[in-house]
Write an enzyme that holds these catalytic residues in place. Structure first.
Site: not given
Length: 633
Positions: A217, A332, A363
């Site tokens: 991320s 995601d 994710h």
């Protein structure tokens, strides 16, 4: 073609010829099957050397007239002191290591806003992140994996977070230059100090200079950010679910769009979320950075600008030479898969060593350790393990163990071809989606469809509804065999509205819609766009738009999110067009009417095997039209 540079190598040439394992002199890395192996002498955690330092950067983002220093920690095998071992480095940097503000939607932007209308001023987060004055051990991530294999592991805190000086800029230049400084220090080109404001230097004379970066991320964004600087010594990166453009994170094709699960988040909200740095620079950072973000983010038009362009790593891709193993999930809906796709395609064109790992989850989710190990062993350690001959893409097939991906030559699948499907019939029920075009191929006009915008219903409710005047739905016959989609679907829509602005949302779905806790069991892919940006050039990053003239049609063409999915026999592929998407777009007052010209509307699917494969799969008996009364949706 760009060739991978060979970093300083821990494994001497004579050792590489040994079988089945290659071993360095004294205590050194052990390479077997092209991977660095755990060495018992390195695995004794009680002997590991741990220390912290502050690395001097080349920027001053907090305005105090001195270069900012970023806080870093090091964990390395004892042999780097006792035996003179030179260790390669695995490095992760993050703005999260000293805590975050938490998710409080009261401080997000209010999405009850008209498209193109004046946004309601938000109430910024109060200073709720307590500053941590001391944090000698920043993180333990990757330590247990790589130190027993003879690597050192380094962590650092992003500018303006934790014990790093400066201001967080959320994609600004200092977020790229901060990890560059740490890599420069590992290569003897930057200075490190034992304290944030002292002059006692510390050197990385134990490091080979070869560095591999990874993270997930935001932590996966920063390896790419560092790589864009072209810093020498950064040999490989493994970004997992990276945000490669803050515009594409908070906007879609000119439309203000929230990341999944965080309605009303924008770049200034993220600033508040991570700002855990020194209290004495708080006011400066708020007025010079956060307030500038609020002034430039533009929640009225949603258009691209120099502000957003500076935070788009595709615009800085020319500096990247680090071998890239990209990882992402097709489902995601936070950091959407376009982020890794757009960078991967650009790196492939430039000849940068590249592999792609995609899975079907949400994710996050790194590649299997074996894949990562081979990548770092090849490019960070410098062992010629043949990774260049490995598959170009690893895809976790539906229902498979993520540790057992299916290899493919590349992504998208090299046999994927674009195949156009055309809607026709009454989409307020379920119309037809066919290869031939208008209706059933007999030349009749496809007609038009009408949508009355209403954000009160979710996209899954629309797809599951037998009838709705808030969406249009068109579906193929049941597939007689599996259909493999691989790549990017593109939709073209000709639409008019009775208002100067409107949301436009498109979902590709698998029907019949089934009740499931996982929405992704039915969603194939999605996309969103602002009709006001039709004809504005590059719609993925439009710099201007034109208010719609009520009743006038505009044509726009845009990509849906990349995907690789096998649609099973017995399912139907459905194209759903609607206006406001409750989970992602702004929520204007209900009632805007959109008319879609079906004759000039189509979707192009990336079908493995092309039109021939899809034609075979569509040879199924037609089902009778629905005739039951519509539900109230």
């Amino acid at each position: 073609m760009t060739r991978p540079r060979t970093p300083r190598c821990l494994v001497p040439a004579f050792a590489l010829a040994l079988a089945p394992a290659a071993v360095t002199a004294q205590t050194g890395l052990v390479i077997e099957d092209g991977q660095a192996q755990i060495v018992p002498a390195f695995a004794d955690s009680s002997s590991w050397i741990r220390h912290e330092l502050w690395v001097e950067t080349e920027f001053d983002s907090d305005g105090d007239g001195r270069p900012d220093r970023v806080h870093a920690d090091v964990t390395r095998p004892a042999q780097t002191d006792d035996e003179g071992l030179k260790a390669p480095v695995i490095y992760e940097t993050s703005p999260y290591y000293s805590g975050v503000a938490g998710v409080d939607f009261r401080h997000f932007w209010n999405i009850r806003q008209e498209v193109g209308g004046e946004p309601r001023a938000r109430d910024p987060f109060p200073p709720t992140i307590a500053h941590v004055p001391s944090q000698p051990r920043i993180s333990n991530s990757h330590v247990a994996t790589w130190v027993p294999r003879g690597f050192a592991v380094v962590h650092s805190q992003s500018p303006g977070t934790g014990q790093s000086q400066g201001c967080p800029t959320v994609g600004g230049a200092n977020e790229s230059l901060a990890p560059k400084a740490v890599i420069d220090w590992l290569n003897g080109r930057a200075r490190g100090f034992t304290s944030v404001d002292g002059d006692e230097e510390v050197r990385a004379d134990w490091a080979t200079g070869g560095v591999g970066m990874t993270g997930t991320s935001y932590n996966g964004t920063l390896p790419l950010a560092a790589a864009t600087t072209g810093v020498e010594g950064l040999e490989a990166i493994v970004p997992v679910a990276p945000n490669t453009s803050y515009y594409h994170y908070y906007r879609s094709n000119g439309l203000v769009r929230s990341p999944g699960g965080y309605p009303g988040e924008d770049i200034d909200v993220l600033f508040d979320f991570i700002f855990s740095g020194f209290p004495d620079v708080r006011d400066y950072c708020l007025t010079t950075v956060r307030d500038e973000m609020t002034a430039n983010l533009d929640r009225m038009t949603g258009d691209y600008s120099d502000f957003w362009a500076s935070r788009d790593y595709l615009n800085h891709i020319g500096g990247v030479h680090a071998a890239t193993l990209m990882s992402h999930a097709f489902n995601d809906w936070n950091v959407m898969p376009e982020h890794s796709y757009r960078i991967s395609m650009a790196l492939r064109e430039r000849g940068v060593p590249l592999q792609i790992f995609y899975h079907q989850g949400g994710h996050g989710g790194p590649p299997p350790l074996e894949v990562v190990n081979r990548w770092f062993t090849r490019y960070v350690v410098g062992v010629e393990n043949g990774v260049e001959d490995d598959p170009g893409a690893w895809i976790v097939r539906e229902g498979d163990d993520p540790q057992q991906p299916t290899p493919y030559p590349s992504y998208p699948h090299p046999e994927a071809e674009s195949v156009a499907l055309h809607p026709g019939g009454d989409g307020q029920w379920t119309g037809a989606l066919s290869l031939e075009g208008p209706v059933d191929g007999r030349g009749a006009a496809a007609g038009s469809g009408t949508i009355i915008d209403n954000f009160s219903f979710t996209g899954d409710q629309f797809a599951a509804a037998e009838w709705s005047n808030h969406r249009l739905l068109y579906a193929t016959p049941e597939l007689s065999e599996d259909v493999h989609l691989s790549g990017v679907a593109t939709v073209r829509v000709r639409v008019s509205t009775d208002a100067p602005t409107a949301n436009l949302s498109v979902w590709l779905v698998s029907l019949p819609w089934t009740e499931s806790d996982d929405l992704n069991d039915n969603v194939i892919t999605r996309g969103w766009a602002d009709p006001a940006n039709a004809g504005a050039g590059e719609i993925a990053s439009p710099r201007s738009g034109t208010p719609l003239e009520p009743g006038d049609f505009v044509e726009l063409e845009f990509d849906l999110q990349p995907d690789d999915q096998v649609i099973p026999a017995g399912a139907r592929i459905g194209l759903m067009i609607f206006s406001s998407d409750k989970s992602f777009t702004l929520h204007p007052d209900p009632g805007t009417t959109l008319n879609v010209d079906l004759d000039e509307t189509r979707i192009e699917l990336p079908v493995v095997g092309g039109s021939a494969a899809l034609r075979r799969a569509l040879r199924a008996p037609a089902r009778p039209a629905q005739s039951t009364p519509p539900p109230d949706i």
